[in-house]
Design a protein around this motif. Structure first.
Motif, PDB file in Angstrom:
ATOM      1  N   ALA A 130       0.832  -1.206   0.000  1.00  0.00           N
ATOM      2  CA  ALA A 130       0.000   0.000   0.000  1.00  0.00           C
ATOM      3  C   ALA A 130       0.865   1.253   0.000  1.00  0.00           C
ATOM      4  CB  ALA A 130      -0.931  -0.005   1.206  1.00  0.00           C
ATOM      5  N   GLU A 131       1.955   1.237   0.747  1.00  0.00           N
ATOM      6  CA  GLU A 131       2.874   2.383   0.762  1.00  0.00           C
ATOM      7  C   GLU A 131       3.544   2.564  -0.599  1.00  0.00           C
ATOM      8  OE1 GLU A 131       5.539   1.397   3.873  1.00  0.00           O
ATOM      9  OE2 GLU A 131       4.122   1.835   5.503  1.00  0.00           O
ATOM     10  N   GLN A 132       3.870   1.454  -1.245  1.00  0.00           N
ATOM     11  CA  GLN A 132       4.546   1.533  -2.545  1.00  0.00           C
ATOM     12  C   GLN A 132       3.643   2.096  -3.642  1.00  0.00           C
ATOM     13  OE1 GLN A 132       7.892   0.806  -2.927  1.00  0.00           O
ATOM     14  NE2 GLN A 132       7.674   0.742  -0.692  1.00  0.00           N
ATOM     15  N   LEU A 133       2.319   1.980  -3.466  1.00  0.00           N
ATOM     16  CA  LEU A 133       1.394   2.516  -4.463  1.00  0.00           C
ATOM     17  C   LEU A 133       1.485   4.035  -4.551  1.00  0.00           C
ATOM     18  CD1 LEU A 133      -0.859   1.808  -6.497  1.00  0.00           C
ATOM     19  CD2 LEU A 133      -2.505   2.000  -4.615  1.00  0.00           C
ATOM     20  N   LEU A 134       2.037   4.674  -3.532  1.00  0.00           N
ATOM     21  CA  LEU A 134       2.145   6.134  -3.489  1.00  0.00           C
ATOM     22  C   LEU A 134       3.474   6.634  -4.054  1.00  0.00           C
ATOM     23  CD1 LEU A 134       0.685   6.687   0.114  1.00  0.00           C
ATOM     24  CD2 LEU A 134      -0.534   6.711  -2.075  1.00  0.00           C
ATOM     25  N   THR A 135       4.360   5.726  -4.460  1.00  0.00           N
ATOM     26  CA  THR A 135       5.680   6.115  -4.951  1.00  0.00           C
ATOM     27  C   THR A 135       5.634   6.478  -6.439  1.00  0.00           C
ATOM     28  OG1 THR A 135       6.255   3.838  -5.534  1.00  0.00           O
ATOM     29  CG2 THR A 135       6.738   4.566  -3.270  1.00  0.00           C
ATOM     30  N   PRO A 136       6.653   7.222  -6.929  1.00  0.00           N
ATOM     31  CA  PRO A 136       6.696   7.565  -8.360  1.00  0.00           C
ATOM     32  C   PRO A 136       6.696   6.335  -9.269  1.00  0.00           C
ATOM     33  CG  PRO A 136       8.239   8.917  -7.125  1.00  0.00           C
ATOM     34  CD  PRO A 136       7.728   7.885  -6.164  1.00  0.00           C
ATOM     35  N   GLU A 137       7.328   5.239  -8.834  1.00  0.00           N
ATOM     36  CA  GLU A 137       7.400   4.040  -9.665  1.00  0.00           C
ATOM     37  C   GLU A 137       6.019   3.481  -9.971  1.00  0.00           C
ATOM     38  OE1 GLU A 137       9.588  -0.381  -9.706  1.00  0.00           O
ATOM     39  OE2 GLU A 137       9.429   0.771  -7.841  1.00  0.00           O
ATOM     40  N   ALA A 138       5.028   3.769  -9.103  1.00  0.00           N
ATOM     41  CA  ALA A 138       3.684   3.200  -9.255  1.00  0.00           C
ATOM     42  C   ALA A 138       2.740   4.117 -10.021  1.00  0.00           C
ATOM     43  CB  ALA A 138       3.100   2.895  -7.877  1.00  0.00           C
ATOM     44  N   SER A 139       3.270   5.094 -10.732  1.00  0.00           N
ATOM     45  CA  SER A 139       2.408   6.067 -11.410  1.00  0.00           C
ATOM     46  C   SER A 139       1.487   5.401 -12.432  1.00  0.00           C
ATOM     47  CB  SER A 139       3.260   7.144 -12.093  1.00  0.00           C
ATOM     48  OG  SER A 139       4.118   6.553 -13.063  1.00  0.00           O
ATOM     49  N   GLN A 140       1.981   4.369 -13.149  1.00  0.00           N
ATOM     50  CA  GLN A 140       1.142   3.697 -14.132  1.00  0.00           C
ATOM     51  C   GLN A 140       0.035   2.893 -13.461  1.00  0.00           C
ATOM     52  OE1 GLN A 140       4.678   2.691 -17.232  1.00  0.00           O
ATOM     53  NE2 GLN A 140       2.714   1.811 -17.738  1.00  0.00           N
ATOM     54  N   ALA A 141       0.329   2.355 -12.276  1.00  0.00           N
ATOM     55  CA  ALA A 141      -0.694   1.620 -11.522  1.00  0.00           C
ATOM     56  C   ALA A 141      -1.793   2.580 -11.072  1.00  0.00           C
ATOM     57  CB  ALA A 141      -0.071   0.926 -10.323  1.00  0.00           C
ATOM     58  N   ARG A 142      -1.401   3.760 -10.609  1.00  0.00           N
ATOM     59  CA  ARG A 142      -2.394   4.756 -10.182  1.00  0.00           C
ATOM     60  C   ARG A 142      -3.204   5.242 -11.383  1.00  0.00           C
ATOM     61  NH1 ARG A 142       2.117   6.575  -7.283  1.00  0.00           N
ATOM     62  NH2 ARG A 142       2.347   8.391  -8.654  1.00  0.00           N
ATOM     63  N   GLN A 143      -2.535   5.380 -12.537  1.00  0.00           N
ATOM     64  CA  GLN A 143      -3.240   5.794 -13.746  1.00  0.00           C
ATOM     65  C   GLN A 143      -4.272   4.752 -14.163  1.00  0.00           C
ATOM     66  OE1 GLN A 143      -0.670   6.640 -17.073  1.00  0.00           O
ATOM     67  NE2 GLN A 143      -2.373   6.813 -18.527  1.00  0.00           N
ATOM     68  N   ALA A 154     -10.791   5.016  -2.693  1.00  0.00           N
ATOM     69  CA  ALA A 154     -11.186   3.656  -3.071  1.00  0.00           C
ATOM     70  C   ALA A 154     -10.021   2.702  -2.901  1.00  0.00           C
ATOM     71  CB  ALA A 154     -11.684   3.636  -4.511  1.00  0.00           C
ATOM     72  N   ALA A 155      -8.812   3.134  -3.322  1.00  0.00           N
ATOM     73  CA  ALA A 155      -7.628   2.282  -3.178  1.00  0.00           C
ATOM     74  C   ALA A 155      -7.374   1.963  -1.705  1.00  0.00           C
ATOM     75  CB  ALA A 155      -6.413   2.968  -3.792  1.00  0.00           C
ATOM     76  N   GLU A 156      -7.581   2.949  -0.844  1.00  0.00           N
ATOM     77  CA  GLU A 156      -7.371   2.727   0.590  1.00  0.00           C
ATOM     78  C   GLU A 156      -8.446   1.817   1.169  1.00  0.00           C
ATOM     79  OE1 GLU A 156      -6.896   5.378   4.703  1.00  0.00           O
ATOM     80  OE2 GLU A 156      -6.988   6.365   2.748  1.00  0.00           O
ATOM     81  N   THR A 157      -9.690   2.004   0.737  1.00  0.00           N
ATOM     82  CA  THR A 157     -10.791   1.170   1.239  1.00  0.00           C
ATOM     83  C   THR A 157     -10.553  -0.303   0.949  1.00  0.00           C
ATOM     84  OG1 THR A 157     -12.396   2.962   0.968  1.00  0.00           O
ATOM     85  CG2 THR A 157     -13.262   0.709   1.055  1.00  0.00           C
ATOM     86  N   PHE A 158     -10.077  -0.594  -0.252  1.00  0.00           N
ATOM     87  CA  PHE A 158      -9.877  -1.984  -0.652  1.00  0.00           C
ATOM     88  C   PHE A 158      -8.446  -2.458  -0.407  1.00  0.00           C
ATOM     89  CE2 PHE A 158     -13.625  -0.605  -2.924  1.00  0.00           C
ATOM     90  CZ  PHE A 158     -14.462  -1.686  -2.826  1.00  0.00           C
ATOM     91  N   GLY A 159      -7.608  -1.606   0.167  1.00  0.00           N
ATOM     92  CA  GLY A 159      -6.256  -2.017   0.542  1.00  0.00           C
ATOM     93  C   GLY A 159      -5.325  -2.269  -0.626  1.00  0.00           C
TER      94      GLY A 159
END
Length: 632
Positions: A130-143, A154-159
């Protein structure tokens, strides 16, 4: 090795571990009166709940299969734990400090890491991801999430999380937190290196969904490919089978859906993680999905336990499938397992072929709710797809459609449904009902018996067209348990009943004999007339003109009520309100059935009227449930 756990510690665990809370994580329990709770047994298949839990005594017993014991034996059986593991797990949860005997003791732990360590490693891994989802490397995942209408909340609700691409990031993080390589690899979080080096992370460069048990404990992950240069071809990867992760019994979203399932007796089965998210965010709070495998019999058992899926509170299971060939194949598989449920089974398919996630993106939350509301019976969906493959304007097309449909229907284990389905085939194909029956019988005869030889003629398995003499069901049939107990209270304790039955009428009793008993009571002035009159029930019996009703009055006047104490006003009210609720549930089912058969486009006004009635009935049911809760 520590000595055995002291008896006083075991006793403290039994005392502090609330059995209804522990069992409630696996079974939806409803109050059964007399301080007991009841649900569907998790240890055997049953249509009517016979699994009883008594919180005050700390025990459980199933009157169907005979299983029984206390909170420790329950967890041992359902999770396959040893006695020591179970006590340690409960002690950790309920804050009991375990004391051990001095000296060497017999270690009952199975070989390999204990369950508690594996679960804790997954908890730490989920926080790391969950912490790694907030990093620059995860920008495509967030997109990816943003494009599908899911924000940070929503991402936090579902972990949700992100697995770095490095290959050993999670392994090093877990090692730094004190977890052994064995725990990390046995739990499926990392894979042993074939070259003898350090294990490498199972998931690398992927968007992750934590897969949780109903209790909320993370036991695995589902991972989606994000980067085009990902060397693993599979779009989705899941945790492999581990001591705590069994994909045939795991349902994504069950931790969020289980309480609403128990309240509404509904489950919505979707095909993917994003579909579960879309449904929950749109207000369909009963959505779940299988993880890395098709929905099967074991998944159905899990749903039934949480839905309280039984004859008295019949619910509905709604499957959502894509409109393509794969979706139709999934519908056929679900149809073959239809008999797993007492509840009615339905299919919800968007006309455009969109899944729930795409529906939410393109049409909004209301469209997702409408998708589920427009569901059609599963058998009708499957048979329509089968028949739709043929040109029914041609005689040979009708013959082929009839034969394939008959083969499908002949495979149904519940023979009581066969005749209804044969009628459905006749209507779809455009043939005589008897012709459809004959073809289904032929298909049944051609179907191999267990020995491999053709089965015997199935003539007797089909319901005959000629009317049969109807016999009344047993007065002790579980379907009429509330009616029976309420009448016992009326006849034996009219003073406590008072005027709580003022809303009760003959229509609240579906067994003809029980309805007759109530009519005799009402004609005699109601429960108020019997207050303080010891001869009241005898005089009622004498006024009954139906011998069956007179006999029932005698029986109900002497049979003990289901409480060891003198019935209180709350106990009485609970039964009366549950009786009224069952009437409302029957009416809801009737309205839903009528809506199901009504085309909303052709009969817009009638459909709106029924929808309004359904909303009013649901609100009335909610108020009745609130009254029941208020008496508990």
């Amino acid at each position: 090795m520590p000595g055995r756990i002291r008896e006083e510690s075991i006793a403290e665990v039994r005392e502090k571990a609330a059995i209804d809370e522990v069992v409630g994580q696996y079974v939806t329990l409803k109050n059964a009166g007399g301080g007991s709770m009841k649900g569907l047994c998790p240890f055997h298949d049953e249509k009517t709940p016979s699994f009883n839990v008594n919180p005050s005594r700390g025990g459980y017993h199933c009157f169907g299969c005979g299983e029984g014991g206390d909170v420790i034996s329950f967890l041992m059986k359902i999770d396959g734990l040893t006695f020591t593991e179970t006590v340690e797990r409960l002690a950790e949860k309920y804050g009991v400090e375990l004391k051990h005997e001095e000296g060497e003791g017999r270690d009952e732990r199975p070989k390999g890491p204990p369950r508690g360590k594996l679960v804790e490693a997954h908890r730490v891994a989920q926080e790391f991801y969950a912490e790694q989802l907030l990093t620059p490397e995860a920008s495509q995942a967030r997109q990816f999430l943003t494009e599908r209408g899911f924000d940070g909340t929503a991402a936090e609700t579902f972990g949700l999380g992100f697995a770095p691409r490095g290959g050993e990031d999670l392994f090093r993080h877990l090692r730094a937190r004190g977890f052994s390589p064995e725990v990390i690899t046995v739990g499926g979080l990392a894979v042993p290196s074939q070259r003898g080096g350090s294990p490498y992370d199972r998931f690398r460069g992927r968007l992750l969904w934590p897969i949780r048990e109903a209790s909320g404990e993370t036991i695995g992950f589902g991972a989606r490919r994000i980067f085009d240069d990902d060397k693993v071809e599979a779009k989705y990867l899941n945790t492999s089978e581990t001591p705590i992760y069994k994909k045939s019994r795991v349902l994504y979203g069950i931790d969020l859906a289980r309480r609403e399932m128990g309240r509404s007796s509904q489950a919505v089965v979707v095909e993917g993680y994003t579909d579960v998210m879309a449904c929950h965010l749109a207000g369909v709070k009963t959505a779940v999905a299988s993880c890395g495998t098709a929905f099967g019999d074991e998944h159905a058992k899990v749903l039934r336990r949480y839905m309280a899926d039984h004859e008295e509170f019949r619910g509905e299971v709604v499957f959502t499938f894509d409109g393509d060939a794969a979706g139709q194949a999934a519908a056929l598989k679900a149809f073959s397992g239809d008999q797993n449920f007492v509840s009615q089974t339905y299919v919800a398919v968007e006309p455009d072929g969109l899944d729930p996630c795409d529906v939410r993106i393109k049409k909004g939350d209301a469209a997702v709710r409408e998708l589920v509301a427009r569901r059609v019976p599963l058998y009708r969906f499957v048979l329509t797809n089968v028949v739709g493959k043929y040109d029914l304007d041609r005689a040979d097309g009708r013959v082929d459609a009839l034969r394939e449909s008959a083969r499908l229907v002949s495979s149904i284990r519940d023979r009581s449904k066969v005749d209804a389905f044969a009628r459905e085939i006749a209507s779809m194909v455009g043939v005589d009902v008897e012709e459809a029956r004959v073809e289904v019988r032929r298909a049944s005869q051609r179907r191999p018996a267990p020995s491999g030889r053709p089965g015997p003629p199935a003539e007797e398995e089909l319901v005959a067209e000629r009317p049969a003499r109807q016999e009344l069901p047993s007065l002790r049939d579980p379907r009429f348990a509330i009616e029976r107990e309420t009448l016992k209270l009326v006849l034996q304790h009219p003073m406590v009943i008072g005027r709580t039955t003022s809303d009760v009428g003959p229509e609240d009793f579906i067994h003809p004999t029980y309805r007759g008993v109530w009519e005799v009571i009402a004609a005699g002035g109601g429960p108020v007339a019997g207050a303080g009159d010891a001869t009241w029930s005898g005089r009622l019996r004498d006024t009954a003109t139906d011998p069956a009703v007179a006999s029932a009055i005698t029986e109900l006047s002497v049979e003990p009520v289901h409480t060891a104490k003198e019935p209180t006003a709350d106990y009485v009210l609970q039964h009366v309100v549950r009786l009224l609720e069952l009437t409302v549930l029957r009416r809801i089912e009737q309205v839903k059935s009528k809506m199901q058969r009504t085309n909303p486009v052709e009969h817009d006004e009638a459909y709106r009227r029924m929808f309004g009635e359904l909303a009013a009935l649901e609100e009335h049911r909610r108020k009745l449930r609130d009254r029941i809760v208020g008496t508990q």
